[in-house]
Design a protein around this motif. Structure first.
Motif, PDB file in Angstrom:
ATOM      1  N   GLY A 146      -6.246   6.447  -6.166  1.00 20.13           N
ATOM      2  CA  GLY A 146      -5.078   7.324  -6.086  1.00 20.13           C
ATOM      3  C   GLY A 146      -4.108   7.099  -7.225  1.00 20.13           C
ATOM      4  N   SER A 147      -3.893   5.857  -7.593  1.00 19.30           N
ATOM      5  CA  SER A 147      -2.989   5.557  -8.702  1.00 19.30           C
ATOM      6  C   SER A 147      -3.521   6.122 -10.014  1.00 19.30           C
ATOM      7  N   ALA A 148      -4.830   6.009 -10.222  1.00 23.99           N
ATOM      8  CA  ALA A 148      -5.436   6.587 -11.427  1.00 23.99           C
ATOM      9  C   ALA A 148      -5.289   8.106 -11.424  1.00 23.99           C
ATOM     10  N   LEU A 149      -5.500   8.721 -10.271  1.00 24.42           N
ATOM     11  CA  LEU A 149      -5.368  10.172 -10.169  1.00 24.42           C
ATOM     12  C   LEU A 149      -3.941  10.619 -10.471  1.00 24.42           C
ATOM     13  N   PHE A 150      -2.956   9.928  -9.908  1.00 19.23           N
ATOM     14  CA  PHE A 150      -1.566  10.286 -10.191  1.00 19.23           C
ATOM     15  C   PHE A 150      -1.227  10.094 -11.671  1.00 19.23           C
ATOM     16  N   MET A 151      -1.799   9.086 -12.289  1.00 13.07           N
ATOM     17  CA  MET A 151      -1.562   8.872 -13.716  1.00 13.07           C
ATOM     18  C   MET A 151      -2.161  10.011 -14.537  1.00 13.07           C
ATOM     19  N   LEU A 152      -3.368  10.427 -14.176  1.00 17.35           N
ATOM     20  CA  LEU A 152      -3.999  11.555 -14.872  1.00 17.35           C
ATOM     21  C   LEU A 152      -3.183  12.824 -14.700  1.00 17.35           C
ATOM     22  N   GLU A 184      -0.090  20.467 -18.743  1.00 16.40           N
ATOM     23  CA  GLU A 184      -0.305  20.988 -20.095  1.00 16.40           C
ATOM     24  C   GLU A 184      -0.178  22.502 -20.174  1.00 16.40           C
ATOM     25  N   GLU A 185      -0.778  23.220 -19.233  1.00 19.65           N
ATOM     26  CA  GLU A 185      -0.712  24.686 -19.256  1.00 19.65           C
ATOM     27  C   GLU A 185       0.720  25.163 -19.089  1.00 19.65           C
ATOM     28  N   PHE A 186       1.463  24.536 -18.203  1.00 21.15           N
ATOM     29  CA  PHE A 186       2.859  24.909 -17.993  1.00 21.15           C
ATOM     30  C   PHE A 186       3.668  24.673 -19.261  1.00 21.15           C
ATOM     31  N   LEU A 187       3.467  23.528 -19.886  1.00 18.32           N
ATOM     32  CA  LEU A 187       4.210  23.205 -21.105  1.00 18.32           C
ATOM     33  C   LEU A 187       3.834  24.135 -22.254  1.00 18.32           C
ATOM     34  N   ALA A 188       2.577  24.566 -22.294  1.00 21.15           N
ATOM     35  CA  ALA A 188       2.130  25.461 -23.361  1.00 21.15           C
ATOM     36  C   ALA A 188       2.826  26.816 -23.286  1.00 21.15           C
ATOM     37  N   THR A 189       3.220  27.232 -22.107  1.00 19.95           N
ATOM     38  CA  THR A 189       3.862  28.542 -21.942  1.00 19.95           C
ATOM     39  C   THR A 189       5.382  28.473 -22.002  1.00 19.95           C
ATOM     40  N   HIS A 190       5.930  27.283 -22.137  1.00 19.91           N
ATOM     41  CA  HIS A 190       7.386  27.111 -22.189  1.00 19.91           C
ATOM     42  C   HIS A 190       7.749  26.335 -23.452  1.00 19.91           C
ATOM     43  N   ASP A 191       7.970  27.068 -24.532  1.00 20.91           N
ATOM     44  CA  ASP A 191       8.276  26.447 -25.826  1.00 20.91           C
ATOM     45  C   ASP A 191       9.521  25.560 -25.746  1.00 20.91           C
ATOM     46  N   GLY A 192       9.412  24.412 -26.344  1.00 20.18           N
ATOM     47  CA  GLY A 192      10.526  23.485 -26.425  1.00 20.18           C
ATOM     48  C   GLY A 192      10.718  22.612 -25.191  1.00 20.18           C
ATOM     49  N   LEU A 193      10.007  22.892 -24.135  1.00 21.47           N
ATOM     50  CA  LEU A 193      10.123  22.093 -22.924  1.00 21.47           C
ATOM     51  C   LEU A 193       9.294  20.824 -23.070  1.00 21.47           C
ATOM     52  N   ARG A 194       9.878  19.697 -22.700  1.00 20.44           N
ATOM     53  CA  ARG A 194       9.179  18.417 -22.789  1.00 20.44           C
ATOM     54  C   ARG A 194       9.041  17.812 -21.406  1.00 20.44           C
ATOM     55  N   LEU A 195       8.098  16.924 -21.277  1.00 18.79           N
ATOM     56  CA  LEU A 195       7.827  16.278 -19.996  1.00 18.79           C
ATOM     57  C   LEU A 195       7.688  14.785 -20.221  1.00 18.79           C
ATOM     58  N   ASP A 196       8.228  14.009 -19.290  1.00 26.49           N
ATOM     59  CA  ASP A 196       8.130  12.550 -19.348  1.00 26.49           C
ATOM     60  C   ASP A 196       7.050  12.098 -18.374  1.00 26.49           C
ATOM     61  N   PRO A 197       5.850  11.758 -18.866  1.00 24.49           N
ATOM     62  CA  PRO A 197       4.766  11.366 -17.959  1.00 24.49           C
ATOM     63  C   PRO A 197       5.026  10.068 -17.207  1.00 24.49           C
ATOM     64  N   SER A 198       5.982   9.277 -17.641  1.00 24.38           N
ATOM     65  CA  SER A 198       6.253   8.012 -16.955  1.00 24.38           C
ATOM     66  C   SER A 198       6.971   8.225 -15.626  1.00 24.38           C
ATOM     67  N   ARG A 199       7.510   9.406 -15.378  1.00 24.87           N
ATOM     68  CA  ARG A 199       8.238   9.650 -14.134  1.00 24.87           C
ATOM     69  C   ARG A 199       7.317   9.559 -12.917  1.00 24.87           C
ATOM     70  N   VAL A 200       6.139  10.123 -13.007  1.00 28.32           N
ATOM     71  CA  VAL A 200       5.201  10.055 -11.886  1.00 28.32           C
ATOM     72  C   VAL A 200       4.744   8.612 -11.699  1.00 28.32           C
ATOM     73  N   ALA A 201       4.460   7.932 -12.797  1.00 32.07           N
ATOM     74  CA  ALA A 201       4.027   6.535 -12.715  1.00 32.07           C
ATOM     75  C   ALA A 201       5.083   5.678 -12.024  1.00 32.07           C
ATOM     76  N   ALA A 202       6.331   5.908 -12.321  1.00 36.00           N
ATOM     77  CA  ALA A 202       7.401   5.137 -11.690  1.00 36.00           C
ATOM     78  C   ALA A 202       7.439   5.379 -10.189  1.00 36.00           C
ATOM     79  N   GLN A 203       7.162   6.583  -9.766  1.00 36.41           N
ATOM     80  CA  GLN A 203       7.164   6.892  -8.338  1.00 36.41           C
ATOM     81  C   GLN A 203       5.963   6.264  -7.623  1.00 36.41           C
ATOM     82  N   VAL A 204       4.853   6.120  -8.331  1.00 35.65           N
ATOM     83  CA  VAL A 204       3.681   5.443  -7.744  1.00 35.65           C
ATOM     84  C   VAL A 204       4.036   3.986  -7.457  1.00 35.65           C
ATOM     85  N   VAL A 205       4.699   3.345  -8.390  1.00 34.98           N
ATOM     86  CA  VAL A 205       5.094   1.949  -8.202  1.00 34.98           C
ATOM     87  C   VAL A 205       5.975   1.812  -6.964  1.00 34.98           C
ATOM     88  N   SER A 206       6.926   2.710  -6.792  1.00 37.37           N
ATOM     89  CA  SER A 206       7.799   2.671  -5.612  1.00 37.37           C
ATOM     90  C   SER A 206       7.025   2.968  -4.338  1.00 37.37           C
TER      91      SER A 206
END
Length: 137
Positions: free
Chosen positions: A41-47, A54-76
């Motif tokens: 499950g942790s590996a899946l959440f990281m993936l 990616e698809e969402f970000l590709a359609t919204h120019d200039g929008l950025r995403l912090d992938p560490s946010r999900v990882a931090a929630q897994v730890v909690s």
């Protein structure tokens, strides 16, 4: 990419199994299945965190995403699972090491999901060493 992701999930499950078998063999609160699922499950959440948007970000120019946010929630979130493994009965605390191994194996799953196979393998091998070492001293 899909096969790479599947490989990461399989490796995470296998690494979780290594620690789970050790905990099962010692008849601890969480064993094979729990460690397998936490690592997977942790590996899946990281993936999902790294690649799921990616698809969402590709359609919204200039929008950025912090992938560490999900990882931090897994730890909690793993803290809640670990708390379920801890038993306090008649002034004796049991399951603390098992809870810690679940927390560690979650990190193994996250590292595997991120493609860090060497770090994940090293942590997998060190987790039972630390768990058994704690009981010896």
């Amino acid at each position: 990419m899909t096969w790479v992701f599947i490989l990461r999930l399989v490796v995470a499950g296998l690494l979780g199994t290594v620690v789970g078998i050790e905990r099962e063999w010692l008849v601890k609160e969480a064993g094979f299945g729990t460690h397998f699922l936490v690592s997977l499950g942790s590996a899946l959440f990281m993936l999902i965190s790294q690649w799921g948007f990616e698809e969402f970000l590709a359609t919204h120019d200039g929008l950025r995403l912090d992938p560490s946010r999900v990882a931090a929630q897994v730890v909690s979130g793993i803290g809640f699972i670990g708390a379920g493994a801890i038993i306090f009965h008649r002034q004796i605390v049991r399951g603390l090491t098992t809870a810690a191994s679940l927390w560690a194996i979650s990190g193994v799953g996250m590292a595997t999901g991120a493609g860090m196979y060497g770090v994940a393998t090293a942590a997998t091998l060190l987790t039972p060493v630390g768990a058994v070492g704690v009981t010896l001293f």
